[in-house]
Design an enzyme around this catalytic site. Structure first.
Site, PDB file in Angstrom:
ATOM      1  N   ASP A  46       0.843  -1.204   0.000  1.00 48.73           N
ATOM      2  CA  ASP A  46       0.000   0.000   0.000  1.00 48.73           C
ATOM      3  C   ASP A  46       0.871   1.243   0.000  1.00 48.73           C
ATOM      4  O   ASP A  46       1.834   1.344   0.764  1.00 48.73           O
ATOM      5  CB  ASP A  46      -0.904   0.022   1.236  1.00 48.73           C
ATOM      6  N   TYR A  51       2.850  10.367   0.304  1.00 51.13           N
ATOM      7  CA  TYR A  51       4.007   9.923   1.075  1.00 51.13           C
ATOM      8  C   TYR A  51       5.308  10.432   0.442  1.00 51.13           C
ATOM      9  O   TYR A  51       5.867   9.815  -0.472  1.00 51.13           O
ATOM     10  CB  TYR A  51       4.045   8.397   1.175  1.00 51.13           C
ATOM     11  N   LYS A  77      -3.461   5.748  -3.544  1.00 47.62           N
ATOM     12  CA  LYS A  77      -4.533   6.639  -3.104  1.00 47.62           C
ATOM     13  C   LYS A  77      -4.679   7.835  -4.042  1.00 47.62           C
ATOM     14  O   LYS A  77      -3.760   8.158  -4.794  1.00 47.62           O
ATOM     15  CB  LYS A  77      -4.252   7.103  -1.675  1.00 47.62           C
TER      16      LYS A  77
END
Length: 336
Positions: A46, A51, A77
């Protein structure tokens, strides 16, 4: 399709630390950590553009692009588009200020519209070096980043990202989608919608040994009633349960340190690792499909794998309950 049907196992690898969360991580260390996860048999990864402003996706892609694509499950995401231009000044990240100050300096646009969602997916595919995603999470439409304005962000996502991802799932482009959040309220709101429903959720930091009471009051019963699975993100509560010093992305306060100390004493009494107690607790709830702890050192992956398979005596869970370190409403592992 449910998350339990999509995911290849109970343990995944969360890549937020690879985006230089809290510290600058050398590239070779990041690559070695992902390789260690692969060698330990982890097949669910994931990540997110957020990030490190694309850094985690790029680092993960360096390794996974060399592996057979059908051999692993990948989720990222939407909600942040990473631009080529450099960010000027400090980023406004709500309660998470400074979390990725060591990441890429690229400017981040926070947007959940249909157009931004499609662009975000295209950019993620490039950074990851792959031709497809398995799961896409709608990232951080919650109070911790947006305060009282979070409902406006939710509505933007409902009319934008939700509909794009529903279409992509229906077309078979992705296997599933849902929300990836650090708060329970956006998931509760989504479960109450009449529109096409997500396939599951990634709930980060809200079902750990240090923080689970709130989730048990309303969210998890709702999810169980609707037969909706969850990925448990941040099972180590930002690191404090894995030997670190952070809780909720900040330095842990005194009351949390005291609780962790009591937990450690109990695990030592029963001869088990803290990680075993933490992971096995989080995965004991019926809606839990997998846990995705993060790591930046190869040795941590072996610890996680061992913790998942460690034998925890029933007496530990009995003592944990008696000590008031776990909610009376929380399901415990089958051997408890």
């Amino acid at each position: 399709m449910s998350l339990k049907e999509i995911l290849p196992g109970r343990l995944g690898f969360g890549t937020a630390p690879l985006g230089n969360m809290f510290r600058a991580i050398p590239g070779d260390e990041a690559r070695a950590t992902v390789e260690a996860a692969w060698n330990q048999g982890v097949r669910y990864y994931d990540t997110a553009p957020f990030y490190g402003a694309g850094l985690a996706e790029s680092r993960l892609g360096e390794v996974l692009s060399t592996k057979p694509r059908d051999a692993y499950v990948l989720s990222t995401k939407v909600g942040r588009v990473i631009l080529d231009e450099v960010e000027e000044g400090a980023r406004d990240l709500g309660e998470k200020g400074g979390i990725f100050e060591h990441g890429n300096p690229n400017k981040i646009v926070h947007e959940w519209t249909a157009e931004a969602t499609e662009r975000s997916i295209e950019d993620s595919l490039k950074r990851l070096g792959t031709d497809r995603l398995d799961i896409v999470w709608v990232h951080d439409i919650a109070q911790d980043f947006h305060g009282d304005a979070w409902l406006n962000k939710f509505e933007e996502a409902r009319t934008g990202a939700f509909r794009v991802l529903s279409r992509l799932r229906d077309e078979g482009v992705i296997k599933g989608w849902g929300l990836g959040v650090n708060k329970t309220e956006p998931i509760e709101l989504t479960l109450g919608l009449d529109e096409p429903q997500p396939d599951g959720f990634l709930l980060a930091g809200r079902y750990t040994l240090l923080d689970h009471e709130h989730a048990l009051q309303r969210l998890l019963p709702m999810a169980q009633e609707q037969n909706v699975d969850m990925v448990i993100g941040g099972p180590y509560s930002s690191g404090i349960l894995a030997g670190g010093t952070h809780f909720e992305y900040q330095q842990a306060p005194a009351e949390i340190l005291e609780k962790v100390s009591r937990l450690k004493a109990l695990t030592q009494k029963h001869g088990i690792s803290v990680k075993a107690a933490v992971l096995q607790f989080s995965l004991a709830h019926p809606v839990a499909a997998a846990a995705v702890p993060g790591a930046t050192r190869p040795s941590r992956i072996a610890e996680d794998t061992a913790a998942l398979n460690e034998t925890v005596p029933a007496a530990f869970w009995t003592d944990l309950r008696a000590a008031g370190l776990v909610s009376p409403a929380a399901p415990l592992p089958d051997n408890a």
